[in-house]
Scaffold this motif. Structure first.
Motif, mmCIF file in Angstrom:
data_model
loop_
_atom_site.group_PDB
_atom_site.id
_atom_site.type_symbol
_atom_site.label_atom_id
_atom_site.label_comp_id
_atom_site.label_asym_id
_atom_site.label_seq_id
_atom_site.Cartn_x
_atom_site.Cartn_y
_atom_site.Cartn_z
ATOM 1 N N ASP A 193 0.908 -1.230 0.002
ATOM 2 C CA ASP A 193 -0.056 -0.023 0.065
ATOM 3 C C ASP A 193 0.862 1.355 0.000
ATOM 4 N N GLU A 194 1.121 1.752 -1.228
ATOM 5 C CA GLU A 194 2.064 2.939 -1.246
ATOM 6 C C GLU A 194 1.695 4.089 -0.374
ATOM 7 N N SER A 195 0.583 4.265 0.071
ATOM 8 C CA SER A 195 0.115 5.623 0.712
ATOM 9 C C SER A 195 0.638 5.174 2.105
ATOM 10 N N LYS A 196 0.940 4.042 2.495
ATOM 11 C CA LYS A 196 1.500 3.555 3.872
ATOM 12 C C LYS A 196 3.030 3.497 3.889
ATOM 13 N N ASN A 197 3.547 3.667 2.823
ATOM 14 C CA ASN A 197 5.169 3.699 2.537
ATOM 15 C C ASN A 197 5.538 2.380 3.206
ATOM 16 N N ASP A 198 4.723 1.346 2.916
ATOM 17 C CA ASP A 198 5.163 0.043 3.321
ATOM 18 C C ASP A 198 6.121 -0.750 2.279
ATOM 19 N N GLY A 199 6.216 -1.769 2.587
ATOM 20 C CA GLY A 199 7.246 -2.570 1.560
ATOM 21 C C GLY A 199 8.515 -2.459 1.552
ATOM 22 N N GLU A 200 9.496 -2.750 0.639
ATOM 23 C CA GLU A 200 10.821 -2.733 0.895
ATOM 24 C C GLU A 200 11.571 -2.125 -0.466
ATOM 25 N N TYR A 201 12.711 -1.891 -0.395
ATOM 26 C CA TYR A 201 13.769 -1.487 -1.643
ATOM 27 C C TYR A 201 14.822 -2.366 -1.396
ATOM 28 N N ILE A 202 15.408 -2.539 -2.612
ATOM 29 C CA ILE A 202 16.519 -3.616 -2.607
ATOM 30 C C ILE A 202 17.728 -2.813 -3.549
ATOM 31 N N LEU A 203 18.669 -2.617 -2.982
ATOM 32 C CA LEU A 203 20.105 -2.025 -3.759
ATOM 33 C C LEU A 203 20.801 -3.037 -4.317
ATOM 34 N N LEU A 204 21.087 -2.966 -5.646
ATOM 35 C CA LEU A 204 21.688 -3.998 -6.314
ATOM 36 C C LEU A 204 23.245 -3.626 -6.624
ATOM 37 N N THR A 205 24.175 -4.087 -6.386
ATOM 38 C CA THR A 205 25.637 -3.859 -6.369
ATOM 39 C C THR A 205 26.506 -4.971 -7.074
ATOM 40 N N ASP A 206 27.511 -4.502 -7.826
ATOM 41 C CA ASP A 206 28.370 -5.605 -8.516
ATOM 42 C C ASP A 206 27.583 -6.349 -9.364
ATOM 43 N N GLU A 207 28.174 -7.184 -10.389
ATOM 44 C CA GLU A 207 27.527 -7.936 -11.585
ATOM 45 C C GLU A 207 28.475 -9.176 -11.529
ATOM 46 N N THR A 208 27.638 -10.171 -12.071
ATOM 47 C CA THR A 208 28.575 -11.521 -12.548
ATOM 48 C C THR A 208 27.872 -11.834 -13.768
ATOM 49 N N VAL A 209 28.295 -12.466 -14.743
ATOM 50 C CA VAL A 209 27.692 -12.883 -15.785
ATOM 51 C C VAL A 209 27.523 -14.383 -15.868
ATOM 52 N N ILE A 210 26.363 -14.844 -16.072
ATOM 53 C CA ILE A 210 25.887 -16.457 -15.914
ATOM 54 C C ILE A 210 25.367 -16.686 -17.254
ATOM 55 N N ASN A 211 25.677 -17.600 -17.910
ATOM 56 C CA ASN A 211 24.859 -17.812 -19.361
ATOM 57 C C ASN A 211 24.682 -16.639 -20.354
ATOM 58 N N ASP A 212 25.838 -15.669 -20.277
ATOM 59 C CA ASP A 212 25.674 -14.356 -21.002
ATOM 60 C C ASP A 212 24.604 -13.482 -20.559
ATOM 61 N N ILE A 213 24.266 -13.518 -19.122
ATOM 62 C CA ILE A 213 23.321 -12.686 -18.594
ATOM 63 C C ILE A 213 23.908 -11.870 -17.452
ATOM 64 N N LYS A 214 23.787 -10.595 -17.596
ATOM 65 C CA LYS A 214 24.559 -9.784 -16.407
ATOM 66 C C LYS A 214 23.433 -9.937 -15.199
ATOM 67 N N ILE A 215 24.038 -10.263 -14.257
ATOM 68 C CA ILE A 215 23.201 -10.734 -12.996
ATOM 69 C C ILE A 215 23.956 -9.858 -11.614
ATOM 70 N N PRO A 216 22.842 -9.261 -10.801
ATOM 71 C CA PRO A 216 23.510 -8.530 -9.812
ATOM 72 C C PRO A 216 24.220 -9.535 -8.775
ATOM 73 N N LYS A 217 25.418 -9.094 -8.223
ATOM 74 C CA LYS A 217 25.961 -10.069 -7.304
ATOM 75 C C LYS A 217 25.394 -10.157 -5.848
ATOM 76 N N LYS A 218 25.100 -8.670 -5.481
ATOM 77 C CA LYS A 218 24.487 -8.388 -4.237
ATOM 78 C C LYS A 218 23.132 -7.556 -4.270
ATOM 79 N N ARG A 219 22.416 -8.188 -3.340
ATOM 80 C CA ARG A 219 21.037 -7.501 -3.047
ATOM 81 C C ARG A 219 21.059 -7.226 -1.720
ATOM 82 N N ALA A 220 20.860 -5.998 -1.635
ATOM 83 C CA ALA A 220 20.692 -5.517 -0.107
ATOM 84 C C ALA A 220 19.181 -4.963 0.314
ATOM 85 N N TRP A 221 18.641 -5.570 1.314
ATOM 86 C CA TRP A 221 17.093 -5.086 1.479
ATOM 87 C C TRP A 221 16.873 -4.491 2.651
ATOM 88 N N TYR A 222 16.117 -3.357 2.178
ATOM 89 C CA TYR A 222 15.571 -2.402 3.380
ATOM 90 C C TYR A 222 14.252 -2.168 3.404
#
Length: 236
Positions: A193-222
């Motif tokens: 419910d965006e009006s309540k500012n609930d939920g979470e955000y996730i910061l993505l840092t660094d990258e690795t390549v798996i099967n030629d796909i760029k995937i974030p290595k770190k996901r920090a949740w807040y």
């Protein structure tokens, strides 16, 4: 001759300026992000292994091995923390649960450790969604909002894509933040419910390549409401 030359030069400058300043639509931004992360369209045939360590405050790390084979509709996750190891295997409509090496699990143990095929499918959807972004935003039932907004988050400017879902798929509202130059996905957040500012955000840092796909290595949740730190998933 000189006037003609400078007139042509001015026209070229106006054309380039106009073209580069045009606003991207939501769908165009998504296509550019997918082109960055999955330039060869390999996600649809993804078959690989992810080794993920989850670090959370006041808890021992949870170490997971995740196998995803999309063509065969196969998913497997083995997660270990402290003295408990849980394995879930989902292959099409079948589900197998293993707890500390045993498949013959009593109802009591299953209840105490929240073991079920519903949970197995939840993990399948969770890991496939998160590690398949932004490509998963092309799935049926996803509503890509046409207007792209510009927002500064944690001191950096981003192009922001709003995504909602048809009721049969999900009810959360998501925002995906992309680097305005490379179109790399660097942040996402969701609200119940965006009006309540609930939920979470996730910061993505660094990258690795798996099967030629760029995937974030770190996901920090807040938490959105107070920036409270929840934990970090680290792709080894």
């Amino acid at each position: 001759m000189k006037k003609s030359f400078f007139y042509c030069l001015l026209c070229c400058f106006i054309y380039i300026t106009t073209a580069t300043s045009q606003e991207l639509t939501g769908q165009q931004l998504l296509e550019k992000a997918i082109e960055y992360h999955d330039p060869n369209s390999n996600w649809e045939t993804f078959n690989g292994t992810l080794n993920v360590t989850m670090e959370t405050p006041k808890n021992a790390p949870r170490v997971s091995t995740i196998k995803i084979n999309l063509p065969k509709e196969y998913f497997y996750v083995k997660a270990s923390r402290d003295a408990k190891t849980t394995e879930y295997t989902v292959e099409k409509d079948t589900c197998v649960i293993t707890f500390n090496g045993e498949t013959n699990i009593s109802d009591k143990v299953a209840k105490e450790n929240n073991l079920s095929c519903d949970r197995a499918n939840m993990y399948k959807n969770y890991y496939t969604y998160l590690y398949g972004l932004p490509m998963k935003l092309k799935d049926a039932g996803t509503v890509i909002h046409p207007k792209v907004t510009k927002k500064t988050f944690k001191g950096k400017k981003y192009l922001v894509l709003k995504v909602t879902y048809k009721e049969s798929v999900g009810k959360d509202t998501w925002y995906f933040y992309f680097d305005p130059k490379t179109y790399a996905m660097e942040v996402y957040q969701f609200f119940k419910d965006e009006s309540k500012n609930d939920g979470e955000y996730i910061l993505l840092t660094d990258e690795t390549v798996i099967n030629d796909i760029k995937i974030p290595k770190k996901r920090a949740w807040y938490y959105n409401k107070d920036n409270g730190y929840l934990g970090t998933d680290i792709l080894k």
